[in-house]
Design a protein around this motif. Structure first.
Motif, PDB file in Angstrom:
ATOM      1  N   LEU A  24       0.832  -1.206   0.000  1.00 41.44           N
ATOM      2  CA  LEU A  24       0.000   0.000   0.000  1.00 41.44           C
ATOM      3  C   LEU A  24       0.865   1.253   0.000  1.00 41.44           C
ATOM      4  N   VAL A  25       1.926   1.238   0.799  1.00 38.25           N
ATOM      5  CA  VAL A  25       2.841   2.387   0.865  1.00 38.25           C
ATOM      6  C   VAL A  25       3.503   2.608  -0.493  1.00 38.25           C
ATOM      7  N   GLY A  81       1.294   4.204  -2.930  1.00 40.04           N
ATOM      8  CA  GLY A  81       0.785   5.522  -2.557  1.00 40.04           C
ATOM      9  C   GLY A  81      -0.651   5.508  -2.054  1.00 40.04           C
ATOM     10  N   GLU A  82      -1.113   4.352  -1.587  1.00 40.53           N
ATOM     11  CA  GLU A  82      -2.484   4.220  -1.084  1.00 40.53           C
ATOM     12  C   GLU A  82      -2.559   4.658   0.379  1.00 40.53           C
ATOM     13  N   ASP A  83      -3.766   4.999   0.813  1.00 36.87           N
ATOM     14  CA  ASP A  83      -3.985   5.308   2.219  1.00 36.87           C
ATOM     15  C   ASP A  83      -3.848   4.034   3.046  1.00 36.87           C
ATOM     16  N   LEU A  84      -3.272   4.161   4.228  1.00 33.08           N
ATOM     17  CA  LEU A  84      -3.115   3.006   5.103  1.00 33.08           C
ATOM     18  C   LEU A  84      -4.369   2.813   5.950  1.00 33.08           C
ATOM     19  N   PRO A  85      -4.766   1.555   6.139  1.00 33.61           N
ATOM     20  CA  PRO A  85      -5.928   1.296   6.997  1.00 33.61           C
ATOM     21  C   PRO A  85      -5.585   1.586   8.445  1.00 33.61           C
ATOM     22  N   ARG A  86      -6.595   1.845   9.219  1.00 31.24           N
ATOM     23  CA  ARG A  86      -6.425   2.066  10.660  1.00 31.24           C
ATOM     24  C   ARG A  86      -7.139   0.946  11.392  1.00 31.24           C
TER      25      ARG A  86
END
Length: 128
Positions: free
Chosen positions: A52-53, A56-61
């Motif tokens: 994901l990094v 360039g994707e948003d990271l899940p929380r």
């Protein structure tokens, strides 16, 4: 480097156990035993987050209230730790020039190569 903890869900599978992370869509793994499934799940989570990094994707929380679908036959829940990338820090290091030349022959990005080599070695040491 920050660390997050995600809840994993284990289900029975034909030849062992499958695992998934409700807060991380698409991240699954498996193992012949529950312990193997947990370890493989944690490794899959690390690779998934790294991907994901890189994309360039948003990271899940991780959520505080993990819910599973009604049709899921969970046999166990487990916590998986994952290191989240931090901001890059500039370093000044000294290396043999031949080693640097060999790295430059195979790597497009020297810093990324060295960071991955360090991660790989740290995983080896942690598993020993």
């Amino acid at each position: 480097m920050a660390t997050e903890v995600f809840t994993g869900v284990a289900e029975r599978a034909d030849d062992g156990y499958s695992v998934y992370f409700p807060d991380v869509p698409g991240c699954t793994s498996a193992g012949k035993s529950l312990l193997e499934a947990f370890a493989n799940g944690e490794q899959a989570l690390a690779f998934h987050i790294q991907g994901l990094v890189e994309d360039g994707e948003d990271l899940p929380r991780p959520s505080t209230d993990v819910r599973v679908e009604d049709d899921v036959q969970a046999v166990a829940f487990f916590l998986a730790r994952v290191d989240l990338p931090g901001k890059a820090v500039r370093l000044n290091i000294t290396m043999d020039e031949g080693l640097v030349a060999n790295i430059d022959r195979i790597a497009r990005n020297r810093s990324a190569f060295l960071a991955e080599a360090a991660r790989h070695r740290l995983r080896e040491l942690a598993d020993a």
